[in-house]
Design a protein around this motif. Structure first.
Motif, PDB file in Angstrom:
ATOM      1  N   TYR A 301       0.833  -1.203   0.000  1.00  0.00           N
ATOM      2  CA  TYR A 301       0.000   0.000   0.000  1.00  0.00           C
ATOM      3  C   TYR A 301       0.863   1.246   0.000  1.00  0.00           C
ATOM      4  CZ  TYR A 301       0.358   0.215   5.234  1.00  0.00           C
ATOM      5  OH  TYR A 301       0.790   0.283   6.538  1.00  0.00           O
ATOM      6  N   TYR A 310      -4.545   0.056  -0.797  1.00  0.00           N
ATOM      7  CA  TYR A 310      -3.843  -1.154  -1.217  1.00  0.00           C
ATOM      8  C   TYR A 310      -3.621  -1.116  -2.725  1.00  0.00           C
ATOM      9  CZ  TYR A 310      -4.811  -3.160   3.376  1.00  0.00           C
ATOM     10  OH  TYR A 310      -4.865  -3.402   4.728  1.00  0.00           O
ATOM     11  N   ARG A 328     -10.676   2.263   0.456  1.00  0.00           N
ATOM     12  CA  ARG A 328     -10.435   2.926   1.744  1.00  0.00           C
ATOM     13  C   ARG A 328     -10.830   4.407   1.666  1.00  0.00           C
ATOM     14  NH1 ARG A 328      -6.542   3.875   4.385  1.00  0.00           N
ATOM     15  NH2 ARG A 328      -7.423   3.271   6.396  1.00  0.00           N
ATOM     16  N   LEU A 344      -4.333   0.014   9.442  1.00  0.00           N
ATOM     17  CA  LEU A 344      -4.592  -1.124   8.571  1.00  0.00           C
ATOM     18  C   LEU A 344      -3.380  -2.029   8.553  1.00  0.00           C
ATOM     19  CD1 LEU A 344      -4.277  -0.167   4.797  1.00  0.00           C
ATOM     20  CD2 LEU A 344      -3.448   1.268   6.636  1.00  0.00           C
ATOM     21  N   ARG A 365      -6.665  -6.364   7.514  1.00  0.00           N
ATOM     22  CA  ARG A 365      -7.393  -5.845   8.659  1.00  0.00           C
ATOM     23  C   ARG A 365      -7.349  -4.325   8.594  1.00  0.00           C
ATOM     24  NH1 ARG A 365      -5.034  -2.444  12.051  1.00  0.00           N
ATOM     25  NH2 ARG A 365      -3.195  -3.773  11.982  1.00  0.00           N
ATOM     26  N   ASP A 366      -8.523  -3.674   8.774  1.00  0.00           N
ATOM     27  CA  ASP A 366      -8.600  -2.227   8.616  1.00  0.00           C
ATOM     28  C   ASP A 366      -9.489  -1.646   9.710  1.00  0.00           C
ATOM     29  OD1 ASP A 366      -8.744   0.413   7.763  1.00  0.00           O
ATOM     30  OD2 ASP A 366      -9.066  -0.098   5.656  1.00  0.00           O
ATOM     31  N   GLU A 367      -8.987  -0.592  10.343  1.00  0.00           N
ATOM     32  CA  GLU A 367      -9.754   0.090  11.381  1.00  0.00           C
ATOM     33  C   GLU A 367     -11.092   0.586  10.859  1.00  0.00           C
ATOM     34  OE1 GLU A 367      -8.411   3.973  13.451  1.00  0.00           O
ATOM     35  OE2 GLU A 367      -7.324   2.347  14.461  1.00  0.00           O
ATOM     36  N   GLU A 368     -11.139   0.950   9.577  1.00  0.00           N
ATOM     37  CA  GLU A 368     -12.397   1.391   8.972  1.00  0.00           C
ATOM     38  C   GLU A 368     -13.482   0.323   9.052  1.00  0.00           C
ATOM     39  OE1 GLU A 368     -12.274   2.899   5.015  1.00  0.00           O
ATOM     40  OE2 GLU A 368     -10.501   4.111   5.375  1.00  0.00           O
ATOM     41  N   ASN A 371     -11.467  -3.372  12.439  1.00  0.00           N
ATOM     42  CA  ASN A 371     -10.307  -4.243  12.663  1.00  0.00           C
ATOM     43  C   ASN A 371     -10.676  -5.730  12.627  1.00  0.00           C
ATOM     44  OD1 ASN A 371      -8.193  -2.384  12.801  1.00  0.00           O
ATOM     45  ND2 ASN A 371      -8.559  -1.963  14.972  1.00  0.00           N
TER      46      ASN A 371
END
Length: 445
Positions: A301, A310, A328, A344, A365-368, A371
């Protein structure tokens, strides 16, 4: 690649997840049946992400019908586990070894050679090599710590094993420190049970920079290697995406054009698959794979406009191409030293090929997305929107994906190492109690 479908009993990973995954994947590719289950292994240290960083090569490994994994328990003890692939219960054994779990660099890497011996390396961040081999094939008891070749083993970081056709192993690591390191390559001779040095300095930072790499070995035994350069300890100084490959087990290397490299590879001689300037949010140590035609694919990314996205860079008909994601929404700045607390994860990249088409899958894995363990997919070269869904119903903290690469290659089954872990910025620790070590299984490709 062999494709199989299995109906497995066991604990489902989230009540409605198999249906969600089925809907997502059937929209992208005609799979006959998808089943998601998880097995519980034990309790692991979770005060940082040392058990769950992406550069674990490998966290889960298979040999014939047996599977192994490793992790640090709540006391920092190197712990190994094994099972038959269809079993839901793991045999767990604590070793006599410990690691400095307060440093998330000090991860555990594993491999099984062609005779079934387990090889384990652990606890490194500019520290002497720690390596041991099982006393017997398909067994959890490790022998004494031992050197490999005795050369360049004083300041080891990022140990990685790779399996070669025929049963031999490769071992990559960095010798030296961040921004001033070189890449070392050793090869294990299964027949004679000895390690031999291939390169004491395959990629030379010239005491000014270091290479942060990812690699894979394709079905024909070709080794694909890509890396970014880092100029200093600061991750913001990452730049450019480079490439090399080897057709002879790592002895000689060439560019994608077939031009032979003079070794060691340096900044001025490297092939640049994609130019990315410093301060672009380019991350290091991600993942790569290849298709059945030997074309490499690299996942990473960097910033796309104001938002980090990404990206997949791949070779097609001799030309490097890029497939962006764009799903994202929230920007962040990547910078500083040590293990970062990042919203992320770095992505794992998988391919599935059918009737001339190549489907790309990113595991991340993404906080948006809270997670969670997430999956995105698209056909290579498509201008359609990526399909994105979650494989878990709850947060896994600062987890990054790693998986059983041999099982994916042999059977097309995805087994992910999963643990809910924490991570404070710059090697910080939390008081998070030990959490479950799990293997999430997705079959039916």
């Amino acid at each position: 690649m062999k494709r199989t479908s299995h109906v497995n009993s066991g604990t489902s990973y989230g009540k409605n997840i198999p249906v969600t995954v089925l809907a997502l994947w059937c929209a992208m590719i005609s799979f006959s049946q998808e089943v998601v289950r998880e097995t519980m292994v034990g309790k692991g240290w979770a005060g940082n992400s040392v058990n769950a960083v992406i550069f674990r090569k490998n966290s889960v490994v298979s040999y014939k019908n047996m599977q192994f994994t490793g992790y640090y328990d709540e006391g920092g003890v190197l712990t190994l586990a094994m099972r038959k692939l269809k079993d839901t219960v793991w045999t767990v054994r604590k070793t006599v070894y410990k690691g400095k779990v307060s440093d998330a660099h000090n991860t555990i890497s594993m491999a099984i050679d062609g005779d079934g011996y387990l090889h384990v390396s652990w606890d490194h961040h500019n520290t002497p090599l720690r390596y041991a081999r099982s006393l017997r094939p398909l067994d959890l008891e490790l022998g004494a710590e031992q050197p490999m070749t005795g050369a360049e083993e004083a300041k080891v970081t990022y140990p990685e094993f790779y399996n070669l056709p025929g049963g031999d192993l490769l071992f990559f690591y960095r010798s030296g420190s961040s921004g001033r390191g070189n890449m070392v390559v050793n090869r294990y001779d299964t027949k004679h049970k000895v390690w031999k040095p291939l390169h004491r300095n395959l990629i030379d930072g010239e005491e000014e920079r270091s290479a942060y790499w990812q690699a894979c070995v394709d079905d024909e035994g070709v080794i694909h290697l890509s890396w970014v350069w880092r100029e200093t300890w600061d991750v913001a100084s990452n730049h450019d995406l480079c490439y090399a490959r080897s057709y002879d087990g790592g002895k000689s290397w060439e560019k994608s054009t077939g031009e032979k490299y003079g070794l060691p590879i340096r900044e001025a001689t490297a092939e640049y698959a994609w130019r990315v300037p410093e301060n672009s949010g380019l991350i290091n140590q991600t993942s790569m794979t290849s298709d059945s035609r030997g074309n490499p694919y690299i996942a990473t990314y960097w910033n796309s406009g104001a938002v980090t996205q990404y990206q997949v860079v791949y070779l097609q008909n001799g030309t490097w191409k890029k497939q962006a994601t764009g799903f994202r929404k929230v920007p962040f700045r990547l910078g500083g030293g040590g293990t970062k607390k990042i919203p992320l994860s770095r992505p794992q990249l998988l391919l599935a090929e059918k009737k001339g088409d190549t489907d790309l899958y990113l595991i991340f894995r993404d906080e948006e997305r809270g997670n969670k363990v997430s999956l995105a997919g698209i056909k290579a070269g498509s201008r359609e929107t990526w399909s994105v869904s979650d494989l878990s119903s709850s947060s896994v903290g600062q987890w990054e994906p790693s998986y059983d690469t041999q099982l994916w290659r042999d059977r097309g089954e995805l087994h992910l190492f999963v643990q809910d872990v924490s991570q404070e910025d710059g090697e910080g620790l939390t008081e998070k109690a030990a959490t479950d070590i799990r293997v999430l299984e997705i079959s039916g490709f």
